[in-house]
Design an enzyme around this catalytic site. Structure first.
Site, PDB file in Angstrom:
ATOM      1  N   ARG A  74       0.847  -1.190   0.000  1.00  0.00           N
ATOM      2  CA  ARG A  74       0.000   0.000   0.000  1.00  0.00           C
ATOM      3  C   ARG A  74       0.885   1.242   0.000  1.00  0.00           C
ATOM      4  O   ARG A  74       1.740   1.388   0.882  1.00  0.00           O
ATOM      5  CB  ARG A  74      -0.884  -0.002   1.253  1.00  0.00           C
ATOM      6  CG  ARG A  74      -1.653   1.275   1.439  1.00  0.00           C
ATOM      7  CD  ARG A  74      -2.543   1.272   2.700  1.00  0.00           C
ATOM      8  NE  ARG A  74      -3.177   2.568   2.816  1.00  0.00           N
ATOM      9  CZ  ARG A  74      -3.151   3.344   3.892  1.00  0.00           C
ATOM     10  NH1 ARG A  74      -2.555   2.931   5.007  1.00  0.00           N
ATOM     11  NH2 ARG A  74      -3.716   4.527   3.884  1.00  0.00           N
ATOM     12  N   HIS A 118      -2.975  10.813   1.187  1.00  0.00           N
ATOM     13  CA  HIS A 118      -2.362  10.555   2.489  1.00  0.00           C
ATOM     14  C   HIS A 118      -1.752  11.872   2.978  1.00  0.00           C
ATOM     15  O   HIS A 118      -0.542  11.985   3.154  1.00  0.00           O
ATOM     16  CB  HIS A 118      -1.334   9.421   2.394  1.00  0.00           C
ATOM     17  CG  HIS A 118      -1.071   8.724   3.699  1.00  0.00           C
ATOM     18  ND1 HIS A 118      -1.224   7.371   3.886  1.00  0.00           N
ATOM     19  CD2 HIS A 118      -0.665   9.201   4.910  1.00  0.00           C
ATOM     20  CE1 HIS A 118      -0.902   7.044   5.139  1.00  0.00           C
ATOM     21  NE2 HIS A 118      -0.550   8.150   5.781  1.00  0.00           N
ATOM     22  N   GLU A 163      -7.284   8.120   6.887  1.00  0.00           N
ATOM     23  CA  GLU A 163      -7.550   8.645   8.238  1.00  0.00           C
ATOM     24  C   GLU A 163      -8.058  10.080   8.275  1.00  0.00           C
ATOM     25  O   GLU A 163      -7.390  10.957   8.851  1.00  0.00           O
ATOM     26  CB  GLU A 163      -6.289   8.559   9.096  1.00  0.00           C
ATOM     27  CG  GLU A 163      -5.778   7.157   9.313  1.00  0.00           C
ATOM     28  CD  GLU A 163      -4.706   7.091  10.392  1.00  0.00           C
ATOM     29  OE1 GLU A 163      -4.207   8.147  10.839  1.00  0.00           O
ATOM     30  OE2 GLU A 163      -4.374   5.964  10.792  1.00  0.00           O
ATOM     31  N   ASN A 289      -7.017   1.395  10.214  1.00  0.00           N
ATOM     32  CA  ASN A 289      -5.673   1.557  10.781  1.00  0.00           C
ATOM     33  C   ASN A 289      -5.811   1.569  12.294  1.00  0.00           C
ATOM     34  O   ASN A 289      -6.606   2.353  12.831  1.00  0.00           O
ATOM     35  CB  ASN A 289      -5.053   2.905  10.392  1.00  0.00           C
ATOM     36  CG  ASN A 289      -4.775   3.018   8.898  1.00  0.00           C
ATOM     37  OD1 ASN A 289      -4.922   2.052   8.158  1.00  0.00           O
ATOM     38  ND2 ASN A 289      -4.365   4.210   8.482  1.00  0.00           N
ATOM     39  N   TYR A 291      -3.563   1.007  16.187  1.00  0.00           N
ATOM     40  CA  TYR A 291      -2.268   0.839  16.851  1.00  0.00           C
ATOM     41  C   TYR A 291      -2.365   0.518  18.335  1.00  0.00           C
ATOM     42  O   TYR A 291      -1.555  -0.197  18.872  1.00  0.00           O
ATOM     43  CB  TYR A 291      -1.451   2.128  16.695  1.00  0.00           C
ATOM     44  CG  TYR A 291      -0.988   2.352  15.272  1.00  0.00           C
ATOM     45  CD1 TYR A 291       0.230   1.860  14.839  1.00  0.00           C
ATOM     46  CD2 TYR A 291      -1.786   3.022  14.351  1.00  0.00           C
ATOM     47  CE1 TYR A 291       0.656   2.031  13.529  1.00  0.00           C
ATOM     48  CE2 TYR A 291      -1.376   3.202  13.039  1.00  0.00           C
ATOM     49  CZ  TYR A 291      -0.149   2.704  12.632  1.00  0.00           C
ATOM     50  OH  TYR A 291       0.258   2.869  11.332  1.00  0.00           O
ATOM     51  N   GLU A 350      -3.183  -0.484   8.202  1.00  0.00           N
ATOM     52  CA  GLU A 350      -1.981  -0.119   8.976  1.00  0.00           C
ATOM     53  C   GLU A 350      -2.071  -0.734  10.364  1.00  0.00           C
ATOM     54  O   GLU A 350      -3.115  -0.645  11.019  1.00  0.00           O
ATOM     55  CB  GLU A 350      -1.859   1.405   9.190  1.00  0.00           C
ATOM     56  CG  GLU A 350      -1.426   2.187   7.995  1.00  0.00           C
ATOM     57  CD  GLU A 350      -1.338   3.689   8.297  1.00  0.00           C
ATOM     58  OE1 GLU A 350      -1.127   4.078   9.459  1.00  0.00           O
ATOM     59  OE2 GLU A 350      -1.510   4.462   7.339  1.00  0.00           O
TER      60      GLU A 350
HETATM   61  C1  FCB Z   1      -1.016   6.808  11.011  1.00  0.00           C
HETATM   62  C2  FCB Z   1      -0.651   7.401   9.667  1.00  0.00           C
HETATM   63  C3  FCB Z   1       0.649   6.893   9.115  1.00  0.00           C
HETATM   64  C4  FCB Z   1       1.699   6.730  10.186  1.00  0.00           C
HETATM   65  C5  FCB Z   1       1.171   5.962  11.367  1.00  0.00           C
HETATM   66  C6  FCB Z   1       2.170   5.731  12.476  1.00  0.00           C
HETATM   67  O1  FCB Z   1      -1.868   7.668  11.680  1.00  0.00           O
HETATM   68  O2  FCB Z   1      -1.667   7.110   8.728  1.00  0.00           O
HETATM   69  O3  FCB Z   1       1.047   7.768   8.093  1.00  0.00           O
HETATM   70  O4  FCB Z   1       2.240   7.937  10.523  1.00  0.00           O
HETATM   71  O5  FCB Z   1       0.040   6.611  11.878  1.00  0.00           O
END
Ligand code: FCB
Length: 447
Positions: A74, A118, A163, A289, A291, A350
Site C-alpha cells: 500500500r 495521504h 484517516e 488503521n 495501533y 496499517e
Molecule cells: C497513522 C498514519 C501513518 C503513520 C502511522 C504511524 O496515523 O496514517 O502515516 O504515521 O500513523
C-alpha cells in the site's frame, strides 16, 4: 464465512513520508513541505525533503518487498506531483513515476493498493482555503480521475482517503499537523468537505473502473470506560463515536450520528441541498488503521468532549510514542465493525509499532516489534476465524520513515533506514514477517 480469495499480507507507506525528491519531475510543494519548513513544527526541525529517497530507490525497495514475501503493498500518490499548479493541468512526469512503480510491483507479483490522499494537499489549494473550501472537492475529483485514467487498467484497489479523523483533528482543529489550522469552524467545515470529496471521488472511480475495489481508510482506537460508572461508559461512547464511527457512518448511511455527542451537531450547519446523499457510498472495502487503545474517564473540566484519557499504567507495555500495546483492541474493533452489515470487506491497512531500534553490525534485533506483530496478527486471525470479513493486513511500515510532527526518531519499519546514507537493512521483524507469510501461504491459520 467461505473465503475464496487469499488473505493478503502486506506493508504500507505514504508518499510524503518516504519519497523525498521534493522538486523532482516538476513537483511543487504540498502542505507538508510547507509545514515542515515552518519553525518549531517538527521535532528537531526535521523535514522529508530527502527522507528515504524512495522516489529514486523504488526498484531496490521492491526487491526488499520480494525478500519479505509481501503479497501486497500500500502506497500513496503525491497529489502535487500530478497537478503541480492550479491551472496547468496534468503533469505527465508525475504520473510516469507511479506508472513505473505499479508495473514494477506487478512484475514482482505484488498487488498495489493505491491511496489517493495521504495528507499531502497541494499548497496552492491551501492558499485558497484548502479543505475548508468546497472548490477543493472538484480539484480532488479531477486528480482522482487522472489517477484512474492512468493506473486503473492495472490497479485493482483504490483507497480514497487516509484517516480523515486524524488529519482533520490534528491539522484543522489543533494545529499540530499540516496545514496547522485551529478551531472548530475550520474543523467542521473541512470535515464536511472531506466527506463529500470522499463520496464524490469514490463514485467517480467506481463508474470508471467497475472491476476495481474502491475503499477508504479510517483510523480506529478501541475505547474502554475506566470504571463501570455510567458517566465513564458514556465518555467512552463519545470517544468511540468521534474517533471510530462518526466518519464511517456518514459515508455508510449519509447521515451524521450525533446522538451521544450533541456537540458534533455543529457540523450540520455546513450541509446544503443533497450533500448527505452525495457523501453516502457503498464502499467495496473499508481500510482500518489501528495501533493502540484508550481508557477514558468522564471529565467536567475538559471542554466539549468532556472526557480525559487514563494514563497507561507503568507495568503495561508501551511503544516509543507512548502507545500502549494492547492486541485485544484490534480484535474488539474488528468484531465491532463486523456488525455493520454494510461493511462488506475489511483490510487492516496499517498496524505496527515504533521502538528504539539499534543497528549493530548490520543487524537490528527488534524483538519487541516481533512480539507486537505476532500478538496483533493472532487477534486478526481470531476475528476472521469468527466470521469478521477481513481480507488482508498491512504492517506500518515497510521502511523507517518521517513520522510527521515526530520527525525521524520513531522507527516503524520492517526495514531499517540508515540516514542520511539511505542504506536499508532488513530488521529481525522483517525476517519474522517473511517466514510468517510463507507459513501462512502454505498452511493458513484460518479455518
Ligand atoms: C497513522 C498514519 C501513518 C503513520 C502511522 C504511524 O496515523 O496514517 O502515516 O504515521 O500513523
Amino acid at each position: 464465512m467461505e473465503i475464496k480469495e487469499p488473505f493478503l499480507w502486506g506493508a504500507a507507506t505514504s508518499a510524503y513520508q518516504i519519497e523525498g525528491a521534493r522538486f523532482a519531475g516538476g513537483k511543487t510543494d504540498s502542505i507538508w513541505d510547507t509545514f515542515a519548513h515552518r519553525r518549531r513544527k517538527i521535532k528537531n526541525g526535521e523535514n522529508a525533503d530527502i527522507t528515504c529517497e524512495h522516489y529514486r530507490r523504488y526498484a531496490e525497495d521492491i526487491r526488499l518487498m520480494q525478500k519479505l514475501n509481501l503479497m501486497a503493498y500500500r502506497f500513496s500518490i503525491s497529489w502535487p506531483r500530478i497537478f503541480p499548479t492550479k491551472k496547468g493541468g496534468i503533469n505527465a512526469k508525475g504520473l510516469d513515476h507511479y506508472d513505473r512503480l505499479v508495473d514494477a510491483l506487478l512484475n514482482a507479483g505484488i498487488r498495489p493498493f493505491v491511496t489517493l490522499y495521504h495528507w499531502d494537499l497541494p499548497q496552492y489549494l491551501e492558499d485558497k482555503g484548502g479543505w475548508t473550501q468546497r472548490d477543493t472537492i472538484q480539484y480532488f475529483c479531477e486528480y482522482a480521475n487522472a489517477c484512474a485514467n492512468r493506473l486503473g487498467d492495472r490497479v485493482k484497489n483504490f483507497i480514497v482517503f487516509n484517516e480523515p479523523m486524524i488529519f482533520l483533528t490534528l491539522g484543522y482543529l489543533l494545529g499540530i499537523h499540516a496545514p496547522g489550522r485551529y478551531g472548530f469552524k475550520n474543523f467542521f467545515r473541512a470535515s464536511h468537505n472531506v466527506l463529500l470529496a470522499q463520496g464524490e471521488a469514490a463514485r467517480l472511480l467506481k463508474a470508471k473502473l467497475p472491476n476495481a475495489e474502491i475503499g477508504t481508510t479510517i483510523s480506529a482506537t478501541a475505547a474502554y470506560p475506566a470504571t463501570e460508572n455510567i458517566k465513564d461508559i458514556n465518555a467512552a461512547k463519545r470517544f468511540d463515536l468521534l474517533y471510530n464511527t462518526f466518519y464511517l457512518e456518514a459515508a455508510l448511511y449519509g447521515k451524521y450520528t450525533t446522538d451521544n455527542f450533541p456537540f458534533l451537531k455543529k457540523i450540520e450547519k455546513y450541509i446544503i441541498e443533497e450533500d448527505m446523499d452525495k457523501m453516502q457510498f457503498d464502499f467495496d472495502f473499508w481500510g482500518i488503521n489501528t495501533y493502540t487503545r484508550k481508557i477514558v474517564y468522564a471529565s467536567k473540566i475538559v471542554p466539549y468532549a468532556k472526557w480525559r484519557e487514563k494514563k497507561t499504567p507503568k507495568e503495561n507495555q508501551k511503544t516509543i510514542l507512548g502507545w500502549e500495546v494492547y492486541p485485544e483492541g484490534i480484535y474488539d474493533l474488528l468484531k465491532k465493525y463486523a456488525t455493520y452489515d454494510k461493511i462488506k470487506k475489511i483490510y487492516i491497512t496499517e498496524n505496527g509499532a515504533a521502538f528504539e531500534d539499534q543497528l549493530v553490525a548490520g543487524r537490528v534485533v527488534d524483538t519487541q516489534r516481533i512480539e507486537y506483530l505476532r500478538a496483533y496478527t493472532a487477534q486478526v486471525i481470531k476475528a476472521r476465524n469468527e466470521g469478521a470479513p477481513i481480507y488482508g493486513y498491512f504492517v506500518w511500515s515497510l521502511l523507517d520513515n518521517f513520522e510527521w510532527a515526530e520527525g525521524f526518531k520513531p522507527r516503524f519499519g520492517l526495514v531499517y533506514v540508515d540516514y542520511p546514507s539511505g542504506r536499508r537493512y532488513i530488521k529481525d521483524s522483517g525476517y519474522w514477517y517473511r517466514d510468517f507469510i510463507q507459513k501462512n501461504k502454505i498452511a493458513p491459520d484460518f479455518i
